[in-house]
Write a protein that holds these residues in place. Structure first.
Motif, PDB file in Angstrom:
ATOM      1  N   THR A  58       0.826  -1.218   0.000  1.00 29.51           N
ATOM      2  CA  THR A  58       0.000   0.000   0.000  1.00 29.51           C
ATOM      3  C   THR A  58       0.858   1.265   0.000  1.00 29.51           C
ATOM      4  OG1 THR A  58      -0.112  -0.049   2.417  1.00 29.51           O
ATOM      5  CG2 THR A  58      -1.914  -1.112   1.226  1.00 29.51           C
ATOM      6  N   VAL A  59       2.146   1.137   0.357  1.00 28.90           N
ATOM      7  CA  VAL A  59       3.040   2.296   0.387  1.00 28.90           C
ATOM      8  C   VAL A  59       3.714   2.389  -0.989  1.00 28.90           C
ATOM      9  CG1 VAL A  59       5.035   3.365   1.497  1.00 28.90           C
ATOM     10  CG2 VAL A  59       3.407   2.034   2.862  1.00 28.90           C
ATOM     11  N   ILE A  60       3.282   3.354  -1.781  1.00 32.21           N
ATOM     12  CA  ILE A  60       3.747   3.469  -3.166  1.00 32.21           C
ATOM     13  C   ILE A  60       4.734   4.626  -3.279  1.00 32.21           C
ATOM     14  CG2 ILE A  60       3.037   3.840  -5.568  1.00 32.21           C
ATOM     15  CD1 ILE A  60       2.109   1.152  -4.283  1.00 32.21           C
ATOM     16  N   THR A  61       5.948   4.304  -3.687  1.00 33.02           N
ATOM     17  CA  THR A  61       6.984   5.319  -3.876  1.00 33.02           C
ATOM     18  C   THR A  61       7.508   5.246  -5.305  1.00 33.02           C
ATOM     19  OG1 THR A  61       8.655   3.770  -3.066  1.00 33.02           O
ATOM     20  CG2 THR A  61       7.717   5.269  -1.451  1.00 33.02           C
ATOM     21  N   ALA A  62       8.399   6.175  -5.633  1.00 30.67           N
ATOM     22  CA  ALA A  62       9.135   6.154  -6.907  1.00 30.67           C
ATOM     23  C   ALA A  62       8.230   6.105  -8.141  1.00 30.67           C
ATOM     24  CB  ALA A  62      10.110   4.984  -6.923  1.00 30.67           C
ATOM     25  N   PRO A  63       7.391   7.128  -8.359  1.00 31.85           N
ATOM     26  CA  PRO A  63       6.559   7.152  -9.568  1.00 31.85           C
ATOM     27  C   PRO A  63       7.369   7.037 -10.854  1.00 31.85           C
ATOM     28  CG  PRO A  63       5.896   8.898  -8.052  1.00 31.85           C
ATOM     29  CD  PRO A  63       7.152   8.309  -7.509  1.00 31.85           C
ATOM     30  N   TYR A 102       5.057  11.771  10.505  1.00 29.88           N
ATOM     31  CA  TYR A 102       6.332  11.637   9.788  1.00 29.88           C
ATOM     32  C   TYR A 102       6.148  12.271   8.408  1.00 29.88           C
ATOM     33  CZ  TYR A 102      10.627   9.184   8.349  1.00 29.88           C
ATOM     34  OH  TYR A 102      11.895   8.874   7.917  1.00 29.88           O
ATOM     35  N   TRP A 103       6.716  13.462   8.225  1.00 28.67           N
ATOM     36  CA  TRP A 103       6.479  14.268   7.024  1.00 28.67           C
ATOM     37  C   TRP A 103       7.627  14.136   6.023  1.00 28.67           C
ATOM     38  CZ3 TRP A 103       1.986  17.209   6.675  1.00 28.67           C
ATOM     39  CH2 TRP A 103       1.271  17.402   7.867  1.00 28.67           C
ATOM     40  N   ARG A 104       7.340  14.499   4.814  1.00 28.84           N
ATOM     41  CA  ARG A 104       8.413  14.602   3.815  1.00 28.84           C
ATOM     42  C   ARG A 104       9.323  15.779   4.148  1.00 28.84           C
ATOM     43  NH1 ARG A 104       7.683  14.749  -2.834  1.00 28.84           N
ATOM     44  NH2 ARG A 104       9.887  14.327  -3.311  1.00 28.84           N
ATOM     45  N   SER A 105       8.731  16.847   4.628  1.00 29.88           N
ATOM     46  CA  SER A 105       9.459  18.060   4.972  1.00 29.88           C
ATOM     47  C   SER A 105      10.299  17.857   6.233  1.00 29.88           C
ATOM     48  CB  SER A 105       8.473  19.214   5.184  1.00 29.88           C
ATOM     49  OG  SER A 105       9.016  20.206   6.012  1.00 29.88           O
ATOM     50  N   GLN A 106      11.567  18.173   6.152  1.00 36.37           N
ATOM     51  CA  GLN A 106      12.453  18.103   7.312  1.00 36.37           C
ATOM     52  C   GLN A 106      11.959  19.047   8.413  1.00 36.37           C
ATOM     53  OE1 GLN A 106      15.098  16.145   7.644  1.00 36.37           O
ATOM     54  NE2 GLN A 106      16.258  17.012   9.339  1.00 36.37           N
ATOM     55  N   GLN A 208      15.560   7.790   2.594  1.00 40.71           N
ATOM     56  CA  GLN A 208      15.828   8.848   1.630  1.00 40.71           C
ATOM     57  C   GLN A 208      15.091   8.599   0.326  1.00 40.71           C
ATOM     58  OE1 GLN A 208      17.082  11.666   2.151  1.00 40.71           O
ATOM     59  NE2 GLN A 208      17.114  12.425   0.040  1.00 40.71           N
ATOM     60  N   PHE A 209      14.888   7.330  -0.010  1.00 42.30           N
ATOM     61  CA  PHE A 209      14.099   6.964  -1.194  1.00 42.30           C
ATOM     62  C   PHE A 209      12.723   7.629  -1.116  1.00 42.30           C
ATOM     63  CE2 PHE A 209      12.169   4.202  -4.327  1.00 42.30           C
ATOM     64  CZ  PHE A 209      13.228   3.765  -5.101  1.00 42.30           C
ATOM     65  N   GLU A 210      12.098   7.529   0.073  1.00 42.21           N
ATOM     66  CA  GLU A 210      10.777   8.137   0.266  1.00 42.21           C
ATOM     67  C   GLU A 210      10.857   9.656   0.180  1.00 42.21           C
ATOM     68  OE1 GLU A 210       8.809   4.739   3.214  1.00 42.21           O
ATOM     69  OE2 GLU A 210       9.555   6.619   4.050  1.00 42.21           O
ATOM     70  N   ILE A 215       5.757   9.636  -1.041  1.00 41.32           N
ATOM     71  CA  ILE A 215       4.879   8.472  -0.920  1.00 41.32           C
ATOM     72  C   ILE A 215       3.551   8.832  -1.562  1.00 41.32           C
ATOM     73  CG2 ILE A 215       3.503   7.157   0.751  1.00 41.32           C
ATOM     74  CD1 ILE A 215       5.915   6.930   2.490  1.00 41.32           C
ATOM     75  N   HIS A 216       3.028   7.905  -2.341  1.00 47.02           N
ATOM     76  CA  HIS A 216       1.830   8.178  -3.134  1.00 47.02           C
ATOM     77  C   HIS A 216       0.759   7.115  -2.888  1.00 47.02           C
ATOM     78  CE1 HIS A 216       5.048  10.403  -5.110  1.00 47.02           C
ATOM     79  NE2 HIS A 216       4.116  11.168  -5.649  1.00 47.02           N
ATOM     80  N   TYR A 217      -0.427   7.473  -3.309  1.00 48.08           N
ATOM     81  CA  TYR A 217      -1.558   6.547  -3.313  1.00 48.08           C
ATOM     82  C   TYR A 217      -2.156   6.583  -4.708  1.00 48.08           C
ATOM     83  CZ  TYR A 217      -6.255   4.726  -2.502  1.00 48.08           C
ATOM     84  OH  TYR A 217      -7.420   4.012  -2.588  1.00 48.08           O
ATOM     85  N   CYS A 218      -2.541   5.423  -5.216  1.00 48.44           N
ATOM     86  CA  CYS A 218      -3.204   5.371  -6.527  1.00 48.44           C
ATOM     87  C   CYS A 218      -4.709   5.344  -6.305  1.00 48.44           C
ATOM     88  CB  CYS A 218      -2.755   4.132  -7.296  1.00 48.44           C
ATOM     89  SG  CYS A 218      -3.468   4.032  -8.955  1.00 48.44           S
TER      90      CYS A 218
END
Length: 492
Positions: A58-63, A102-106, A208-210, A215-218
């Motif tokens: 369910t955790v979708i990364t790297a479009p 837990y955010w993308r933003s530091q 770091q990949f994330e 992180i995305h949702y389809c």
């Protein structure tokens, strides 16, 4: 261009689809044989009473990995599926029910740290600098094979330099003092079947990949990604044959020559790509008399990941005011003991370690109007644990739902109108996972890179494996990368 080949692909999970689309786009004759009535493998989507439940990832990364596939076929991802970014990435609950976003933003993540331990902000910055270095050093190797021991040993100076010989938790603890923030910084190995207390922090590259790609949702769930990739594969000229379980990979003179199905039919092929679990495949698809003597010993003595109990449930009410986000992690007070019980003692823990997915928070189409859609997975040992799941399943499912009702979703059990649950037996019997391991071979330093099964079989020509059990490992991005490695090897 080389002469087109006939290629048989066993299984339609993300690894199989990744390889199959690349090969079909190059003009090869590719057919996927899928055991189930729908494609997806672990990403199978259940449809119950108007609810859609994603079976696994369910955790979708790297479009960009999906974009690459569509571009190969001269298509656009946006014409096939809709990805939306999620932020915060995760909401992580401690044993008291307090949460950390837990955010993308530091900056936003540091604001969360400040609530718990302001003195750890400087250490967290150093931690993120460390995982960024890990990512830059090691991410390029996730799309390459390790055919020789020397090819793997060359990365070890970087392992020493970056300190990635430490476990993920120890790496975080080197910079961070507050125990809960340490857990927040080091939980990522759980996403690929590893114990944060012994998985090497080289797997910190996932963090770091994330952050790099989000992180995305389809919309429509992960099942909508599977549908989009299957449609793309068929648009490239590929064929998917459902309800077609493979019984044997045909081997002649140490070369894969095709597959035989359970119904007795045979499909001859120039190359075979197996998206089935690598240990299961070697033990079940190839006659034992053809396997090297050391093969079964090696496979039986590898360490395998944990397993899962997964409960999919839909409610007739909406929990609009709940404290839950889209992705939720619930880490109890006895987290260290929980990990020991699951990974070392292999007993059923009294404590719960849960991931709770609430896609209807983002997507109204995933559930009937006025309803909410969930899945909760609970970490449990694989089948080495000798737990009688046929006896314990109902009791354990009620325990998990009771815990959620008491702490997060009031009156939950009286509002459930759709439910389905699976145990480690499902991973073994339905998904053909050796020992019911949900993520196949456990990630460790001595089970990574060269020491992990490779995409190209070392024992049989024209045979390739993709999926969680081979390099680069578990998790959708790694599994997609294994398909890329396989397609490149076949093309070369």
């Amino acid at each position: 261009m080389q002469q087109p080949k006939k290629i048989a692909v066993i299984g339609s999970g993300f690894g199989g689809l990744s390889a199959a689309i690349r090969l079909a786009a190059k003009g090869h004759e590719v057919i996927i044989f899928e055991k189930h009535d729908k494609p997806g493998g672990r990403a199978y989507q259940y449809e119950i009473n108007g609810f859609k439940f994603d079976g696994g990832p369910t955790v979708i990364t790297a479009p960009h990995q999906y974009d690459e596939l569509f571009e190969l076929a001269g298509k656009k991802r946006e014409d096939y599926m809709t990805l939306v970014p999620l932020d915060p990435f995760y909401r992580i609950f401690d044993g008291k029910g307090d949460h950390f976003d837990y955010w993308r933003s530091q900056e936003h993540t540091e604001a969360e740290i400040k609530k718990y331990s302001p003195n750890d902000i400087a250490g967290y910055r150093k931690f993120i600098k460390g995982v960024t270095d890990i990512f830059h050093w090691f991410h390029p190797f996730t799309e390459k094979s390790f055919p020789t021991l020397w090819s793997f040993l060359r990365i070890f100076p970087h392992v020493i330099k970056t300190g990635t010989w430490r476990s993920m938790y120890a790496f975080a603890a080197h910079f961070i003092k507050h125990d809960f923030i340490r857990k927040v910084a080091s939980f990522h190995p759980l996403l690929v079947g590893g114990n944060p207390f012994d998985t090497p922090s080289i797997y910190g590259l996932i963090i770091q990949f994330e952050k790099q790609w989000g992180i995305h949702y389809c919309m429509g769930g992960t099942g909508a990604i599977v549908k989009a990739l299957c449609r793309l594969f068929e648009d490239c000229g590929g064929t998917i044959q459902l309800n077609s379980e493979v019984q044997q990979i045909i081997i002649h003179n140490k070369q894969a020559k095709g597959v035989q199905l359970k119904d007795g039919s045979v499909y001859e092929a120039d190359e075979v790509v197996c998206n089935g679990d690598v240990a299961f495949a070697y033990k079940n698809y190839i006659p034992n008399t053809l396997l090297p003597k050391q093969m079964n010993f090696w496979l039986s003595n590898l360490q395998y990941s944990n397993s899962l109990v997964v409960i999919y449930f839909g409610t007739k009410k909406k929990y609009t005011n709940s404290k839950l986000s889209h992705h939720n992690l619930i880490l109890g007070n006895k987290y260290n003991k929980l990990m020991r019980d699951i990974f070392q003692r292999k007993i059923l823990p009294r404590e719960l370690g849960l991931y709770l997915h609430m896609p209807s928070k983002t997507d109204a189409t995933i559930a009937p109007e006025g309803c909410d859609c969930f899945y909760v997975l609970s970490l449990v040992p694989n089948l080495d644990g000798k737990i009688n799941w046929n006896e314990l399943m109902d009791e354990y499912v009620d325990k998990v739902l009771g815990f959620l009702e008491e702490n997060y979703l009031p009156e939950l059990r009286s509002n459930i109108v759709a439910k389905h649950a699976v145990t480690p037996l499902h991973f073994q019997n339905n998904l053909n996972s050796y020992k019911g391991a949900a993520f196949s071979i456990k990630p460790s330093m001595m089970q990574s890179g060269y020491f992990r099964p490779q995409v190209k079989s070392k024992w049989f020509d024209n045979l390739y494996f993709v999926g969680a059990g081979v390099h680069p490992g578990a998790g959708v991005p790694a599994v997609m990368a294994s398909g890329k490695i396989a397609a490149a090897a076949i093309e070369q």
